[in-house]
Design a protein around this motif. Structure first.
Motif, PDB file in Angstrom:
ATOM      1  N   ILE A  82       0.842  -1.196   0.000  1.00  0.00           N
ATOM      2  CA  ILE A  82       0.000   0.000   0.000  1.00  0.00           C
ATOM      3  C   ILE A  82       0.881   1.252   0.000  1.00  0.00           C
ATOM      4  O   ILE A  82       0.641   2.207  -0.748  1.00  0.00           O
ATOM      5  CB  ILE A  82      -0.951   0.001   1.211  1.00  0.00           C
ATOM      6  N   TYR A  83       1.905   1.237   0.841  1.00  0.00           N
ATOM      7  CA  TYR A  83       2.834   2.370   0.893  1.00  0.00           C
ATOM      8  C   TYR A  83       3.492   2.596  -0.472  1.00  0.00           C
ATOM      9  O   TYR A  83       3.565   3.724  -0.970  1.00  0.00           O
ATOM     10  CB  TYR A  83       3.900   2.118   1.958  1.00  0.00           C
ATOM     11  N   ASN A  84       3.976   1.524  -1.088  1.00  0.00           N
ATOM     12  CA  ASN A  84       4.646   1.653  -2.388  1.00  0.00           C
ATOM     13  C   ASN A  84       3.695   2.167  -3.464  1.00  0.00           C
ATOM     14  O   ASN A  84       4.117   2.865  -4.396  1.00  0.00           O
ATOM     15  CB  ASN A  84       5.234   0.309  -2.820  1.00  0.00           C
ATOM     16  N   GLU A  85       2.412   1.821  -3.352  1.00  0.00           N
ATOM     17  CA  GLU A  85       1.407   2.290  -4.307  1.00  0.00           C
ATOM     18  C   GLU A  85       1.112   3.772  -4.122  1.00  0.00           C
ATOM     19  O   GLU A  85       0.957   4.518  -5.101  1.00  0.00           O
ATOM     20  CB  GLU A  85       0.117   1.472  -4.132  1.00  0.00           C
ATOM     21  N   MET A  86       1.048   4.222  -2.865  1.00  0.00           N
ATOM     22  CA  MET A  86       0.594   5.579  -2.578  1.00  0.00           C
ATOM     23  C   MET A  86       1.714   6.599  -2.396  1.00  0.00           C
ATOM     24  O   MET A  86       1.506   7.800  -2.590  1.00  0.00           O
ATOM     25  CB  MET A  86      -0.278   5.565  -1.318  1.00  0.00           C
ATOM     26  N   HIS A  87       2.908   6.151  -2.033  1.00  0.00           N
ATOM     27  CA  HIS A  87       3.998   7.083  -1.742  1.00  0.00           C
ATOM     28  C   HIS A  87       4.317   8.032  -2.901  1.00  0.00           C
ATOM     29  O   HIS A  87       4.497   9.242  -2.667  1.00  0.00           O
ATOM     30  CB  HIS A  87       5.256   6.310  -1.319  1.00  0.00           C
ATOM     31  N   PRO A  88       4.389   7.563  -4.165  1.00  0.00           N
ATOM     32  CA  PRO A  88       4.747   8.488  -5.246  1.00  0.00           C
ATOM     33  C   PRO A  88       3.834   9.700  -5.361  1.00  0.00           C
ATOM     34  O   PRO A  88       4.307  10.790  -5.710  1.00  0.00           O
ATOM     35  CB  PRO A  88       4.667   7.599  -6.505  1.00  0.00           C
ATOM     36  N   GLN A  89       2.542   9.530  -5.090  1.00  0.00           N
ATOM     37  CA  GLN A  89       1.654  10.678  -5.241  1.00  0.00           C
ATOM     38  C   GLN A  89       1.445  11.451  -3.949  1.00  0.00           C
ATOM     39  O   GLN A  89       0.778  12.478  -3.944  1.00  0.00           O
ATOM     40  CB  GLN A  89       0.305  10.254  -5.820  1.00  0.00           C
ATOM     41  N   MET A  90       2.032  10.969  -2.862  1.00  0.00           N
ATOM     42  CA  MET A  90       1.873  11.646  -1.575  1.00  0.00           C
ATOM     43  C   MET A  90       3.160  12.275  -1.055  1.00  0.00           C
ATOM     44  O   MET A  90       3.111  13.140  -0.182  1.00  0.00           O
ATOM     45  CB  MET A  90       1.355  10.662  -0.518  1.00  0.00           C
TER      46      MET A  90
END
Length: 228
Positions: A113-121
């Motif tokens: 989940i972190y790897n999915e969301m980190h780029p846009q956050m």
């Protein structure tokens, strides 16, 4: 007896209304094609016209796709625009067959989940709150930004989270928000929100997988730390 046009049919028999009520799979090939061409001629409805065209193709869509523009335009009620629409649709069907299904990411851990969301956050200077809607195999159906707020918190309506899950037919959901300050620790409001989301998910029989707090380089998982 005078022939009824489509607008005079019972609503449940009209192709567009039928598709809205029952889904595309409930329509015949002729009805689907009738939606594309929109109208027939003064002598027959769009559905009847497409039934006649398909009959001449032995009711085979591959054969229809091989018809020329000139051949289609020989039918009364089909001009160049309608013929082009039909051939464009058959070409799209052919190209779809040639493509592989889109691979949805599997988000069954907080790290994923972190790897999915980190780029846009990672570069946000305000908090955003997202819900990730998953199927029973933890494959991502879609992710939805629920709110975009202030520096230290953002307002979240749990009813919107549940509505999005129900509309997407999700059986599992996770939520995620960022801390622009870089502080990983959840606030009291974060903890209370997590408890409220879990209660709402329990009522709706949706598995609440995790609440992940994202900073630039680290994450906090309610699930991994036994907070769920």
């Amino acid at each position: 007896m005078e022939k009824l046009n489509i607008t005079q049919w019972a609503e449940e028999d009209r192709p567009r209304e039928k598709m809205m009520a029952l889904g595309a799979e409930a329509l015949s090939n002729a009805e689907l094609l009738a939606i594309l061409i929109g109208s027939g001629s003064t002598k027959e409805s769009a559905v009847d016209l497409m039934k006649r065209v398909l009959n001449d193709c032995n009711n085979n869509l591959n054969t229809l796709g091989k018809m020329s523009l000139r051949h289609l335009c020989q039918y009364n009620g089909i001009g160049e625009a309608k013929a082009i629409t039909i051939l464009a649709a058959t070409e799209l069907g052919k190209r779809r067959q040639q493509e592989s299904p889109e691979e949805r990411p599997k988000l069954d851990t907080a790290t994923k989940i972190y790897n999915e969301m980190h780029p846009q956050m990672q570069d946000l200077d305000v908090e955003e709150f997202w819900v990730l809607l998953l199927n029973q195999n933890y494959r991502l159906i879609k992710k939805v930004r629920i709110s975009h707020g202030g520096i230290t918190e953002t307002a979240v309506d749990i009813r919107i989270i549940i509505r999005e899950a129900v509309l997407a037919n999700a059986t599992i959901l996770a939520v995620c928000h960022n801390h622009p300050s870089g502080n990983l620790s959840p606030s009291k409001a974060d903890e209370e929100l997590t408890r409220n989301i879990r209660r709402a998910c329990d009522v709706m029989r949706i598995h609440f997988m995790d609440h992940v707090i994202v900073t630039d380089g680290q994450y906090y998982s309610f699930h991994e730390l036994g907070m769920l």
